[in-house]
Design an enzyme around this catalytic site. Structure first.
Site, short mmCIF file in Angstrom:
data_model
loop_
_atom_site.label_atom_id
_atom_site.label_comp_id
_atom_site.label_asym_id
_atom_site.label_seq_id
_atom_site.Cartn_x
_atom_site.Cartn_y
_atom_site.Cartn_z
N THR A 66 18.71 -7.22 -33.47
CA THR A 66 18.22 -7.37 -32.10
C THR A 66 19.31 -6.90 -31.14
OG1 THR A 66 16.80 -9.22 -32.70
CG2 THR A 66 17.42 -9.05 -30.39
N GLU A 116 24.88 6.41 -21.23
CA GLU A 116 25.84 6.44 -20.13
C GLU A 116 25.64 7.65 -19.23
OE1 GLU A 116 26.72 6.17 -23.44
OE2 GLU A 116 26.71 3.99 -23.18
N ASN A 137 26.08 11.31 -32.00
CA ASN A 137 25.99 12.26 -30.88
C ASN A 137 27.29 12.24 -30.09
OD1 ASN A 137 24.50 9.50 -30.10
ND2 ASN A 137 25.52 10.29 -28.27
I1 8IG Z 1 23.00 6.10 -31.75
O1 8IG Z 1 25.74 7.85 -26.78
C1 8IG Z 1 23.82 5.88 -29.97
N1 8IG Z 1 23.87 4.70 -29.40
N2 8IG Z 1 25.68 3.54 -25.30
N3 8IG Z 1 25.71 5.73 -26.05
C2 8IG Z 1 25.38 4.43 -26.22
N4 8IG Z 1 24.77 4.00 -27.31
C3 8IG Z 1 24.48 4.90 -28.24
C4 8IG Z 1 24.78 6.24 -28.13
C5 8IG Z 1 25.44 6.69 -26.96
N5 8IG Z 1 24.35 6.86 -29.23
#
Ligand code: 8IG
Length: 267
Positions: free
Chosen positions: A88, A188, A230
């Site tokens: 969660t 972000e 990523n």
């Molecule tokens: I998977 O680039 C994933 N979760 N905050 N930023 C944030 N959470 C994430 C990201 C990201 N990629």
């Protein structure tokens, strides 16, 4: 607080139901699978499986790629480990207690160690998609905490050195990094990514930090492992997508599988 709403009492009830469903008397270890990790764990042999939604205090995860089950797997020394497929998140808006309920349930079921995994964005150009990273520390940027009242716990070393050493023995090439937990669910802005970097983060995500705090309160040793799925916003030429996250997870399956197997074997 009445017993019916005390999260620690609820975790005790969930632990009893979990142990009964898995057919064991106690756990030593819990593993939480984050975004991109389910495929890596799919081939781990398991002895029993329960649905989280059937246990007190749990609800079905809402994100595609986040399952809703818990499996009994064995460590190399034959101990019982619970493998949670899905968690969660704070961004679901249910509050902090449900976010850490799996951690408290595991502790109540006897688990003394916790392996938290996640998918995340990278703020550090040296950490590219597909790379697993051991957490050395975190920044809790959620503005939330699972702890209520005067619970002044020490957080100097949130991620146990002994477990990081173990992970380095499994894979000597694993880098370490600092993870910043944001509230989400929006990724972000470019300015927030720059901020995270200035503050000392290598990775950005939406989980793990709060669970680590809840685990430390209960004396668990915590290992955190992020899969970079990523580049954080503004570092990549294209906008972020959940599909990209899933694809990085798919490509990392063999590596994550041997990492999880290697860790379990040494416990
Ligand atoms: I998977 O680039 C994933 N979760 N905050 N930023 C944030 N959470 C994430 C990201 C990201 N990629």
């Amino acid at each position: 607080m009445s017993d019916a709403t005390d999260p620690y009492v609820l975790a005790q009830a969930a632990a009893e139901a979990l142990l009964a469903a898995l057919g064991v008397t106690r756990l030593t270890t819990a593993i939480v699978l984050g975004s991109g990790w389910a495929g890596g764990a799919a081939d781990l042999p398991f002895e029993a499986e329960a649905q989280l939604a059937d246990l007190p205090g749990f609800s079905k995860p809402v994100v595609a790629g986040h399952g809703g089950s818990v499996r009994l797997v064995r460590t190399g020394s034959g101990e019982a480990a619970a493998l949670f497929n899905g968690r969660t998140h704070l961004y679901e808006g249910r509050g902090v207690a449900p976010v850490v309920h799996g951690v408290r349930t595991s502790a109540a079921a006897g688990a003394r160690r916790l392996i938290l995994t996640n998918g995340c964005g990278s703020v550090n150009p040296a950490l590219v998609p597909g790379q697993p990273v051991l957490l050395r520390d975190h920044l809790n940027l959620t503005g939330a905490t699972p702890l209520v009242g005067p619970r002044f716990i020490d957080m100097t070393t949130p991620y146990a050195q002994s477990l990081r050493d173990l992970a380095h023995r499994v894979d000597g090439t694993l880098p370490e990094g600092v993870y910043a937990q944001f509230h989400g669910p929006a990724y972000e802005t470019s300015a927030e990514v720059r901020m995270a970097g200035i503050l000392g983060a290598d990775l950005v995500g939406m989980s793990t930090g709060l669970e680590c705090i809840a685990a430390r309160e209960l004396g668990m040793d915590v290992l955190g492992i992020s899969l970079v799925t990523n580049l954080a916003a503004g570092l990549a030429p294209n906008p972020l997508s959940h599909a990209e996250v899933m694809q990085a997870g798919n490509e990392a399956i063999p590596r994550l599988g041997s990492l999880l197997r290697g860790l379990l074997d040494r416990l």
